[in-house]
Write a protein that holds these residues in place. Sequence first.
Motif, short mmCIF file in Angstrom:
data_model
loop_
_atom_site.label_atom_id
_atom_site.label_comp_id
_atom_site.label_asym_id
_atom_site.label_seq_id
_atom_site.Cartn_x
_atom_site.Cartn_y
_atom_site.Cartn_z
N ARG A 101 0.82 -1.21 0.00
CA ARG A 101 0.00 0.00 0.00
C ARG A 101 0.86 1.27 0.00
O ARG A 101 1.78 1.42 0.80
N GLY A 102 0.54 2.17 -0.95
CA GLY A 102 1.18 3.48 -0.98
C GLY A 102 2.65 3.48 -1.36
O GLY A 102 3.36 4.44 -1.07
N VAL A 103 3.11 2.45 -2.06
CA VAL A 103 4.53 2.33 -2.37
C VAL A 103 4.85 2.56 -3.85
O VAL A 103 5.76 3.33 -4.19
N VAL A 104 4.13 1.91 -4.73
CA VAL A 104 4.46 1.93 -6.16
C VAL A 104 3.65 3.00 -6.89
O VAL A 104 2.42 2.99 -6.84
N SER A 105 4.33 3.89 -7.58
CA SER A 105 3.66 4.99 -8.26
C SER A 105 3.01 4.53 -9.56
O SER A 105 3.43 3.54 -10.18
N CYS A 106 2.01 5.27 -9.99
CA CYS A 106 1.37 5.00 -11.27
C CYS A 106 2.35 5.26 -12.41
O CYS A 106 2.33 4.56 -13.44
N ALA A 107 3.23 6.24 -12.23
CA ALA A 107 4.22 6.56 -13.26
C ALA A 107 5.17 5.39 -13.48
O ALA A 107 5.52 5.07 -14.62
N ASP A 108 5.59 4.73 -12.39
CA ASP A 108 6.46 3.57 -12.54
C ASP A 108 5.71 2.38 -13.13
O ASP A 108 6.28 1.61 -13.92
N ILE A 109 4.45 2.21 -12.77
CA ILE A 109 3.65 1.13 -13.35
C ILE A 109 3.60 1.30 -14.87
O ILE A 109 3.76 0.35 -15.63
N LEU A 110 3.40 2.53 -15.33
CA LEU A 110 3.37 2.80 -16.77
C LEU A 110 4.71 2.52 -17.42
O LEU A 110 4.77 1.96 -18.53
N ALA A 111 5.79 2.89 -16.75
CA ALA A 111 7.12 2.64 -17.31
C ALA A 111 7.39 1.14 -17.43
O ALA A 111 7.94 0.67 -18.43
N PHE A 112 7.00 0.38 -16.41
CA PHE A 112 7.16 -1.08 -16.47
C PHE A 112 6.28 -1.66 -17.57
O PHE A 112 6.70 -2.54 -18.33
N ALA A 113 5.04 -1.18 -17.66
CA ALA A 113 4.09 -1.71 -18.65
C ALA A 113 4.55 -1.44 -20.07
O ALA A 113 4.36 -2.26 -20.96
N ALA A 114 5.17 -0.26 -20.31
CA ALA A 114 5.67 0.06 -21.64
C ALA A 114 6.74 -0.94 -22.05
O ALA A 114 6.75 -1.45 -23.18
#
Length: 313
Positions: A101-114
């Motif tokens: 909870r509250g650790v992984v940013s949405c920006a990093d999720i997008l970078a990983f997903a790309a």
Amino acid sequence: MVLSIVLFLVLYMSYQMEAQQLKVGFYGNTCRVAESIVKEEVQKAFAKDEGIAPGLGCDASVLIDSTPNNAAEKDGPPNGFTLRGLEVIDNAKARLEAECRGVVSCADILAFAARDAVVITRGFGWDVPAGRRDGRVSHAEDTVDIPAPFFDLDQVTRAFTKKGLTQEDMVTLSGAHTIGRAHCSSFSNRLYNFSPKDTQDPSLSFLYAEQLKQQCPRGTQGSIDPDLVVSMNFSPDLMDHSYYADVLANRGLFTSDQALTTSSATAEQARLYALNGLIWQSDFAQAMVKLSQIEVLTGTAGEIRANCRVVNA
């Protein structure tokens, strides 16, 4: 349209901070499952719809929903009708909030997903430096920085150099147009209303233009169905170097694609990639790492959004 990257695949961020604060394995001690969860969600989505891959890869500010008082980036041109796959990010975020909870940013999720979307379409992978934080601002007018499909070489080059990328980076990243689909409206001027002198863009292959006219016919009033789409090339679900062969054969779908042949430097780079896909794949991975470290929020700036669609209260 793929360059919703940009380009596809383009990770436009809201503010500039020091990219040195990003590092590979950022969540090693705080959320070890972060990258594996994102990968699983991309794989599940791709299994259901192979066309989902090109829509992944943009700044987290584009995830924020519009409100009655603010039109957000996702509703600005061209995002309003090109963005896809945001549910993949939502699903990954929900799982990560349950785990860390509250650790992984949405920006990093997008970078990983790309990265994962490129790999799943048989492109080269890369280590993603992480540690981005999420911005709190999203305005529709901010999408004006996204390169338009009708840009000429100077315009598309300036759009990339504005973000600290070179013309060589632009040619490399343009190869992302080897996957995905585009709305007919994004290039129909090349078929029916190019200029006072030429109805059809003379830089477009005649046979290819005839094929596109079959796929993007005009209605009785001369308009084109806004929902009609065509494949970017003959292998729209495969991350390969065929894009460059298409461009060199005057089969670049967008004006901005065909523009790569209008200078000796960009045409020579395109020829290199057309001949050697391994060189392009390697350069593309490196360019994506460079791209993902431009103008990011780190440290104590921004926030870690609990819901990628809404800023924290």
